[in-house]
Structure formats: structure tokens, C-alpha cells
Design a protein around this motif. Structure first.
Motif, PDB file in Angstrom:
ATOM      1  N   ARG A 266       2.657  -4.121 -12.795  1.00  0.00           N
ATOM      2  CA  ARG A 266       1.753  -4.438 -11.685  1.00  0.00           C
ATOM      3  C   ARG A 266       2.389  -5.461 -10.747  1.00  0.00           C
ATOM      4  N   ALA A 267       3.020  -6.479 -11.319  1.00  0.00           N
ATOM      5  CA  ALA A 267       3.662  -7.506 -10.499  1.00  0.00           C
ATOM      6  C   ALA A 267       4.833  -6.923  -9.703  1.00  0.00           C
ATOM      7  N   ALA A 268       5.547  -5.970 -10.298  1.00  0.00           N
ATOM      8  CA  ALA A 268       6.710  -5.373  -9.635  1.00  0.00           C
ATOM      9  C   ALA A 268       6.310  -4.555  -8.409  1.00  0.00           C
ATOM     10  N   VAL A 269       5.173  -3.847  -8.489  1.00  0.00           N
ATOM     11  CA  VAL A 269       4.755  -2.995  -7.363  1.00  0.00           C
ATOM     12  C   VAL A 269       3.786  -3.708  -6.429  1.00  0.00           C
ATOM     13  N   ALA A 270       3.399  -4.934  -6.764  1.00  0.00           N
ATOM     14  CA  ALA A 270       2.415  -5.660  -5.956  1.00  0.00           C
ATOM     15  C   ALA A 270       2.834  -5.834  -4.496  1.00  0.00           C
ATOM     16  N   PRO A 271       4.093  -6.198  -4.187  1.00  0.00           N
ATOM     17  CA  PRO A 271       4.465  -6.346  -2.767  1.00  0.00           C
ATOM     18  C   PRO A 271       4.325  -5.039  -1.995  1.00  0.00           C
ATOM     19  N   LEU A 272       4.636  -3.911  -2.628  1.00  0.00           N
ATOM     20  CA  LEU A 272       4.482  -2.610  -1.982  1.00  0.00           C
ATOM     21  C   LEU A 272       3.008  -2.276  -1.797  1.00  0.00           C
ATOM     22  N   ALA A 273       2.204  -2.597  -2.811  1.00  0.00           N
ATOM     23  CA  ALA A 273       0.767  -2.326  -2.730  1.00  0.00           C
ATOM     24  C   ALA A 273       0.129  -3.130  -1.600  1.00  0.00           C
ATOM     25  N   GLU A 274       0.567  -4.364  -1.425  1.00  0.00           N
ATOM     26  CA  GLU A 274       0.012  -5.200  -0.355  1.00  0.00           C
ATOM     27  C   GLU A 274       0.306  -4.588   1.014  1.00  0.00           C
ATOM     28  N   LYS A 275       1.554  -4.138   1.215  1.00  0.00           N
ATOM     29  CA  LYS A 275       1.924  -3.529   2.497  1.00  0.00           C
ATOM     30  C   LYS A 275       1.146  -2.237   2.714  1.00  0.00           C
ATOM     31  N   TRP A 276       1.005  -1.454   1.656  1.00  0.00           N
ATOM     32  CA  TRP A 276       0.261  -0.190   1.726  1.00  0.00           C
ATOM     33  C   TRP A 276      -1.208  -0.442   2.055  1.00  0.00           C
ATOM     34  N   TRP A 277      -1.803  -1.459   1.457  1.00  0.00           N
ATOM     35  CA  TRP A 277      -3.215  -1.763   1.700  1.00  0.00           C
ATOM     36  C   TRP A 277      -3.433  -2.213   3.140  1.00  0.00           C
ATOM     37  N   ASP A 278      -2.507  -3.039   3.663  1.00  0.00           N
ATOM     38  CA  ASP A 278      -2.599  -3.452   5.065  1.00  0.00           C
ATOM     39  C   ASP A 278      -2.551  -2.225   5.980  1.00  0.00           C
ATOM     40  N   TRP A 279      -1.695  -1.267   5.642  1.00  0.00           N
ATOM     41  CA  TRP A 279      -1.576  -0.040   6.423  1.00  0.00           C
ATOM     42  C   TRP A 279      -2.878   0.753   6.392  1.00  0.00           C
ATOM     43  N   LYS A 280      -3.492   0.852   5.210  1.00  0.00           N
ATOM     44  CA  LYS A 280      -4.743   1.596   5.080  1.00  0.00           C
ATOM     45  C   LYS A 280      -5.847   0.937   5.908  1.00  0.00           C
TER      46      LYS A 280
ATOM     47  N   SER B 191      -7.268 -10.537 -15.871  1.00  0.00           N
ATOM     48  CA  SER B 191      -7.446 -11.251 -14.612  1.00  0.00           C
ATOM     49  C   SER B 191      -7.703 -10.258 -13.487  1.00  0.00           C
ATOM     50  N   ASP B 192      -8.523 -10.662 -12.526  1.00  0.00           N
ATOM     51  CA  ASP B 192      -8.810  -9.814 -11.371  1.00  0.00           C
ATOM     52  C   ASP B 192      -7.752  -9.962 -10.283  1.00  0.00           C
ATOM     53  N   VAL B 193      -6.752 -10.798 -10.527  1.00  0.00           N
ATOM     54  CA  VAL B 193      -5.661 -10.949  -9.558  1.00  0.00           C
ATOM     55  C   VAL B 193      -4.334 -10.676 -10.242  1.00  0.00           C
ATOM     56  N   VAL B 194      -3.377 -10.202  -9.465  1.00  0.00           N
ATOM     57  CA  VAL B 194      -2.010  -9.993  -9.947  1.00  0.00           C
ATOM     58  C   VAL B 194      -1.137 -11.055  -9.284  1.00  0.00           C
ATOM     59  N   ARG B 195      -0.452 -11.826 -10.072  1.00  0.00           N
ATOM     60  CA  ARG B 195       0.435 -12.862  -9.550  1.00  0.00           C
ATOM     61  C   ARG B 195       1.876 -12.376  -9.598  1.00  0.00           C
ATOM     62  N   TYR B 196       2.602 -12.623  -8.527  1.00  0.00           N
ATOM     63  CA  TYR B 196       3.995 -12.187  -8.452  1.00  0.00           C
ATOM     64  C   TYR B 196       4.778 -13.134  -7.555  1.00  0.00           C
TER      65      TYR B 196
ATOM     66  N   LYS C 184      -5.363  -8.971  -5.167  1.00  0.00           N
ATOM     67  CA  LYS C 184      -6.429  -8.448  -6.024  1.00  0.00           C
ATOM     68  C   LYS C 184      -5.895  -7.299  -6.876  1.00  0.00           C
ATOM     69  N   ARG C 185      -6.246  -7.330  -8.130  1.00  0.00           N
ATOM     70  CA  ARG C 185      -5.763  -6.291  -9.048  1.00  0.00           C
ATOM     71  C   ARG C 185      -6.245  -4.906  -8.632  1.00  0.00           C
ATOM     72  N   GLU C 186      -7.457  -4.829  -8.074  1.00  0.00           N
ATOM     73  CA  GLU C 186      -8.002  -3.529  -7.692  1.00  0.00           C
ATOM     74  C   GLU C 186      -7.154  -2.867  -6.604  1.00  0.00           C
ATOM     75  N   VAL C 187      -6.510  -3.675  -5.751  1.00  0.00           N
ATOM     76  CA  VAL C 187      -5.633  -3.120  -4.716  1.00  0.00           C
ATOM     77  C   VAL C 187      -4.402  -2.488  -5.356  1.00  0.00           C
ATOM     78  N   VAL C 188      -3.796  -3.216  -6.294  1.00  0.00           N
ATOM     79  CA  VAL C 188      -2.616  -2.699  -6.989  1.00  0.00           C
ATOM     80  C   VAL C 188      -2.978  -1.460  -7.797  1.00  0.00           C
ATOM     81  N   ASP C 189      -4.122  -1.509  -8.485  1.00  0.00           N
ATOM     82  CA  ASP C 189      -4.538  -0.372  -9.309  1.00  0.00           C
ATOM     83  C   ASP C 189      -4.816   0.862  -8.462  1.00  0.00           C
ATOM     84  N   ARG C 190      -5.403   0.654  -7.300  1.00  0.00           N
ATOM     85  CA  ARG C 190      -5.672   1.797  -6.418  1.00  0.00           C
ATOM     86  C   ARG C 190      -4.362   2.395  -5.909  1.00  0.00           C
ATOM     87  N   PHE C 191      -3.406   1.536  -5.605  1.00  0.00           N
ATOM     88  CA  PHE C 191      -2.072   1.969  -5.171  1.00  0.00           C
ATOM     89  C   PHE C 191      -1.436   2.856  -6.234  1.00  0.00           C
TER      90      PHE C 191
END
Length: 228
Positions: free
Chosen positions: A170-184, A53-58, A112-119
Motif C-alpha cells: 500500500r505504501a509503495a503504490v500510495a504516491p501513484l494512488a494520490e496522483k490518480w485520485w487527484d485526476w479523478k 489504520s485508516d491512513v497509509v503512511r509513506y 486515506k487508505r480508502e483511496v489507495v484501496d480503491r486504486f
């Protein structure tokens, strides 16, 4: 041996007689390009398929009364994500002041999975309790193309188990990745006005120099006319 790599959508999963399941995929013809011939050659042949899937659900735990997350995150200047200071109501509880215990609910989210993967690829994902210490490296290898089968063999587990483990991480780190992506994105947006200001300053300098050159030229012309 033909190989086709594409992005698409799962449209139907049909359960047919004799224990057969039919999977219907929808793929952009433009995105498929010349690979459509390779697909045609695979008709009625056995193939090996991996679909991700191209999305990570958490799920995020929220206070049912305030509808705000129980745990909040903040990002420091270097891009490292930390747990933020407790909310005021949490501080009151810690100080022993009377406060109602919040009713906690889980809110489904996706990213988006690509955001988590980049994180993960940029080494920003911290260790997570319940996962191997080198879990980020394992997921990074998968992102870079290593097969589930090889990873599973090294970790002495089944392919299904390694798939679940990576998805759970991926689901476990997704909330951190989202905050990090907003910061970027905020950092990028702040950089654009600065660049525009610098370009405007360069234009002003060029204009000033042009005016000065014109002024010098006119002065020289007047001196020549006077001498004549």
C-alpha cells in the motif's frame, strides 16, 4: 457469538504489570448503534481483534534544495499513472552539463487508505519491484474481506508477515494512488459545469418553445377577434 464492526480512534496504549497491555479505544456512540449491547456481552471474555489504520503512511524522496519530488507522475486519458518526464535540472544532468548532485531527503506523507484501496480494486495499481506479481490481487482479496490468516496460509508465511507485506505494498503504490485520485476529482469537477451547461441549454429551449407557443396563441386570438 457476538460480532462488532466499527470505526474508532486509538486513544491510549498502557503497559501494565505482568506483561499486560491495556488498549483504550474511542468510538462514536451513534456509529456503534445497537452493537453496544454486543460489546457489553464481551466484557471479561476473550476476543479476537484486528485493527487497521485508516491512513497509509509513506515517504517521498525530494530534492532538498528545491523541495520538489525526485520522481513525478502523470495520468493519461484512461487513468493509467506513468512516471513523468524528468525535470529540467535532471535533463541537464543527463546531457552531461555541469550540475550539482541533488541532496535527497525523505518527506513523510499520508493518504486515506480508502483511496489507495480503491486504486488497487479498480485494477490501476502496477506491479511493484520486490513484491509478488499477483500482489494487487492479494491485497484486493484482503480489501474484500478475506482474512490475513487465510492469505498467510496460502502464501506459506506468518500472519504478521502478510500484514507487513500488504502494508508495504500500500505504501509503495500510495504516491501513484494520490496522483490518480487527484485526476479523478479533476474529471468529476470538469463534468459538473458541462452538465450545468446542458441543463441551462434545455431550459433555454423550453423557454423558447413556451414563448413560441404564447406567440402562436396570441396570433390565433387576434385572427378570431378580427373575424368577429
Amino acid at each position: 457469538m457476538s460480532f462488532v464492526n466499527f470505526d474508532g480512534s486509538v486513544k491510549k496504549v498502557n503497559h501494565k504489570p505482568k506483561g499486560v497491555t491495556e488498549l483504550v479505544l474511542e468510538i462514536s456512540t451513534k456509529g456503534l448503534g445497537n452493537s453496544i449491547q454486543n460489546l457489553a456481552e464481551m466484557i471479561d471474555n476473550d476476543v479476537r481483534v484486528e485493527i487497521e489504520s485508516d491512513v497509509v503512511r509513506y515517504n517521498v524522496q525530494i530534492n532538498a534544495h528545491t523541495e520538489r519530488p525526485i520522481v513525478n507522475y502523470q495520468v493519461d486519458q484512461s487513468g493509467v499513472v506513468h512516471i513523468a518526464e524528468p525535470e529540467p535540472e535532471q535533463l541537464e544532468a543527463e546531457l552531461g552539463l555541469p550540475a550539482e548532485k541533488p541532496q535527497i531527503e525523505e518527506k513523510p506523507m499520508e493518504i486515506k487508505r480508502e483511496v489507495v484501496d480503491r486504486f488497487i480494486q479498480e485494477g490501476m495499481a502496477p506491479e511493484q519491484e520486490g513484491f509478488p506479481e499477483n500482489m494487487a490481487d492479494i491485497v484486493k482479496r484482503r480489501i474484500e474481506g478475506e482474512s490475513y490468516r487465510k492469505l498467510a496460509s496460502e502464501l506459506e508465511m506468518s500472519s504478521g508477515a502478510i500484514v507487513d507485506l500488504i502494508n508495504d505494498y500500500r505504501a509503495a503504490v500510495a504516491p501513484l494512488a494520490e496522483k490518480w485520485w487527484d485526476w479523478k476529482e479533476d474529471q468529476a469537477n470538469e463534468a459538473v459545469p458541462m452538465q450545468k451547461d446542458e441543463e441551462a441549454a434545455d431550459v433555454d429551449l423550453d423557454s423558447s418553445q413556451s414563448v413560441k407557443d404564447d406567440s402562436d396563441g396570441n396570433d390565433q386570438k387576434e385572427e378570431k377577434d378580427g373575424a368577429a
